[in-house]
Design a protein around this motif. Structure first.
Motif, short mmCIF file in Angstrom:
data_model
loop_
_atom_site.label_atom_id
_atom_site.label_comp_id
_atom_site.label_asym_id
_atom_site.label_seq_id
_atom_site.Cartn_x
_atom_site.Cartn_y
_atom_site.Cartn_z
N VAL A 1 35.72 37.26 44.65
CA VAL A 1 34.36 37.02 44.17
C VAL A 1 33.79 35.75 44.79
N LEU B 1 40.94 40.02 37.33
CA LEU B 1 39.72 40.73 36.95
C LEU B 1 39.02 40.11 35.75
N GLU B 2 39.75 39.83 34.69
CA GLU B 2 39.12 39.27 33.48
C GLU B 2 38.57 37.87 33.72
N GLU B 3 39.29 37.06 34.48
CA GLU B 3 38.79 35.73 34.83
C GLU B 3 37.51 35.85 35.64
N LYS C 1 35.29 38.17 35.63
CA LYS C 1 34.15 38.63 34.81
C LYS C 1 33.44 37.46 34.13
N ALA C 2 34.19 36.43 33.77
CA ALA C 2 33.61 35.29 33.07
C ALA C 2 33.24 34.14 34.00
N LYS D 1 31.58 31.73 36.71
CA LYS D 1 30.24 31.42 37.21
C LYS D 1 30.38 30.60 38.49
#
Length: 116
Positions: free
Chosen positions: A5, A95-97, A99-100, A102
């Protein structure tokens, strides 16, 4: 699972120099690097808004408050002084990290490349 990401982005800076006879990399004002969370040696994707070129290299710090954004080595052939760039750094995260997460988005002055 890891996903890749956007970690950092410096949006719309002007090329201040192109040094063909250099080992290679992109020299970035260290204030911009700090603001975006980019570290020395980190891989940077360069998107040239002016001519559509895309390339990758690594970051090296330039003098603070200089606004320097210089492409070095072979990458110098892909830009001209005054071109507008977007600099993007990516990171792998769970994945979960992700998603949160910024990303650090930096919007310097488009004429001076200095932080506003």
């Amino acid at each position: 699972m890891l996903v890749n990401v956007v970690k950092s982005k410096i949006h719309r800076v002007k090329v201040t120099g192109a040094e063909l006879h250099y080992i290679g990399s992109i020299t970035i004002d260290e204030d911009l690097m700090d603001s975006a969370g980019i570290i020395e040696g980190e891989r940077v994707q360069i998107v040239n808004v002016t001519n559509g070129e895309r390339l990758e290299t690594y970051a090296i710090p330039g003098p603070r408050k200089s606004g320097e954004v210089t492409l070095n080595g072979a990458a110098a052939r892909k830009v001209a002084k005054g071109d507008t760039l977007i600099l993007i750094v990516y990171a792998f995260m769970e994945l979960e990290e992700a998603k949160a997460f910024k990303p650090s988005l930096v919007f310097p002055d488009e004429e001076t490349n200095l932080l506003k």
